[in-house]
Design a protein around this motif. Structure first.
Motif, mmCIF file in Angstrom:
data_model
loop_
_atom_site.group_PDB
_atom_site.id
_atom_site.type_symbol
_atom_site.label_atom_id
_atom_site.label_comp_id
_atom_site.label_asym_id
_atom_site.label_seq_id
_atom_site.Cartn_x
_atom_site.Cartn_y
_atom_site.Cartn_z
ATOM 1 N N SER A 12 4.752 3.971 5.981
ATOM 2 C CA SER A 12 4.130 2.687 5.724
ATOM 3 C C SER A 12 5.160 1.678 5.207
ATOM 4 C CB SER A 12 2.998 2.853 4.707
ATOM 5 O OG SER A 12 2.435 1.614 4.371
ATOM 6 N N THR B 70 0.820 -1.211 0.000
ATOM 7 C CA THR B 70 0.000 0.000 0.000
ATOM 8 C C THR B 70 0.854 1.261 0.000
ATOM 9 O OG1 THR B 70 -0.231 -0.074 2.407
ATOM 10 C CG2 THR B 70 -1.994 -1.086 1.098
ATOM 11 N N CYS C 58 3.288 7.417 3.143
ATOM 12 C CA CYS C 58 3.771 6.295 2.325
ATOM 13 C C CYS C 58 5.153 5.842 2.776
ATOM 14 C CB CYS C 58 3.800 6.683 0.853
ATOM 15 S SG CYS C 58 2.175 6.927 0.133
#
Length: 128
Positions: free
Chosen positions: A66, A18, A63
């Motif tokens: 993550s 993701t 991001c």
């Protein structure tokens, strides 16, 4: 050093996927913004309101966190790094939800955004 559980490994891989897809989507959105102005009939005010510099920066940081949390979770080397990255990611998701509430775009489906970070933290808790 800690030994990652299966749950943590699966969620860490999902975090990496993701994060990469989010980074790709952010880059494409930013690159396509000038091209969208040329399309007749598109209301640019809504698009420009969604793609503010703050939102773009938050997206990039989210991001990166993550991906980093996914790497920390898979490697099992630094539990502190995994917790910090997951915490930053969770905080950015919370800020995003607050923004949605103030903009009036909040829906019940926002609860889905909290599933992966909670599962990740649970997997970290179970890992010893």
């Amino acid at each position: 050093m800690f030994k990652p559980t299966k749950l943590l490994k699966i969620v860490a891989v999902l975090f990496i996927i993701t994060g990469i897809l989010g980074m790709f989507g952010t880059a494409v959105s930013y690159i396509m913004l000038p091209k969208m102005r040329e399309i007749p009939g598109i209301d640019m005010s809504t698009i420009e309101a969604a793609l503010t510099p703050l939102n773009l920066i938050m997206s990039v940081i989210s991001c990166i966190c993550s991906i980093a949390a996914g790497i920390f979770g898979l490697s099992g080397r630094s539990k502190r790094g995994a917790v910090v990255c997951a915490g930053i990611y969770l905080a950015l998701v919370l800020v995003s939800v607050v923004q949605m509430v103030f903009e009036g775009t909040f829906t019940v489906f926002v609860a889905v955004d909290f599933i992966l970070p909670v599962l990740y933290l649970w997997g970290l808790y179970q890992s010893e």
